[in-house]
Design an enzyme around this catalytic site. Sequence first.
Site, PDB file in Angstrom:
ATOM      1  N   THR A 130       0.812  -1.143  -0.018  1.00 47.72           N
ATOM      2  CA  THR A 130       0.007  -0.045  -0.154  1.00 47.72           C
ATOM      3  C   THR A 130       0.851   1.200   0.085  1.00 47.72           C
ATOM      4  O   THR A 130       2.165   1.121   0.505  1.00 47.72           O
ATOM      5  CB  THR A 130      -0.971  -0.099   1.098  1.00 47.72           C
ATOM      6  N   TYR A 157      -1.849  -0.725  11.008  1.00 49.29           N
ATOM      7  CA  TYR A 157      -1.864  -1.327   9.604  1.00 49.29           C
ATOM      8  C   TYR A 157      -0.862  -0.816   8.746  1.00 49.29           C
ATOM      9  O   TYR A 157      -0.238  -1.789   8.158  1.00 49.29           O
ATOM     10  CB  TYR A 157      -3.323  -0.781   8.826  1.00 49.29           C
TER      11      TYR A 157
END
Length: 351
Positions: A130, A157
């Site tokens: 990501t 995360y």
Amino acid sequence: MKLLVTGGAGFIGSAVIRLAVARGHQVVNVDALTYAACLDNVADAATDPGYAFEQVDIRNRAELDRVFAEHKPDAVMHLAAESHVDRSIDGPSDFIETNITGTFNMLEAARAYWQDAGKPDDFRFHHISTDEVFGSLPADPSVQFTETTPYDPRSPYSASKAASDHLVRAWHETYGLPVVLTNCSNNYGPYHFPEKLIPVIILNALAGKPLPIYGDGSNVRDWLFVEDHADALLLVVQKGEIGRSYNIGGENERSNLELVKTLCGILDRLQPKDGGSYADQITFVTDRPGHDARYAIDPTRIREELGWRPSVTIEEGLEKTVRWFLDNEAWWRKLQSRHGVGQRLGTGGAA
């Protein structure tokens, strides 16, 4: 190719599998079937004779070794991950165990398989990550994430994904494992799990509920249509340079408020409500802790080296997404009833 895809019953993984099977690849779908997974996402691909499903948790090394030995893949596409920022704030342990320990297990299982096979030159381990690992950008539109941007994760995360990226690079440098990496911007499209921002807005609008936006809605994200992302991932696993990373973006920056207003406009046109606009339901709520201000990807490397660009504008992609949710009520109602999802905001995250 025979592709071993982890997380193949999830949002992005299922898009990869649908496209891979349509292009004639064999696929082994490895998924633990946690809350965000749904085998309905790959129902069409599952009828193909080249498709196989293994319900395996990537934290289980022995089962991973069995899967590699039985299926003998040509390449791994590692997408399995906990990916929801709000959930990582509420309970970070699952993110550490899956995203870090799970990736370690995948690397070790892949390395053992690759070594036992004589280290074939055409094997690939593709790690999908990501843009959130890079932290937050200023408002200046000339500043974007590149492949050399220093890592600066701000949530449990993104920190867990940053750690997994570093592990993949270390296994390449230390053991010679042939890896490629990609870091993507926010995905959206069909089969998007109902707790993420765009599905929440669509489904809350239709239900007459508030449309929640963090803070003042000024946080900016680059939005990537999931089917474009799947196309880019298959290109990278086949033609990407070993040891290299590629940033994949949609070239569609929008603030959260702009995005929600665009969705409301599409809904107003496709399924008008009685009186007023869906935008009347917009509600601003307390901002998320550590909420990154802006993400934006510079996709120059993948464009110049591999010839890839997104094919869908944000307006086209959002309309396709709204139409899909309007046409597939049975899919999202089943997930809502199974998990009680739909109230989390989900303004961050790649998946």
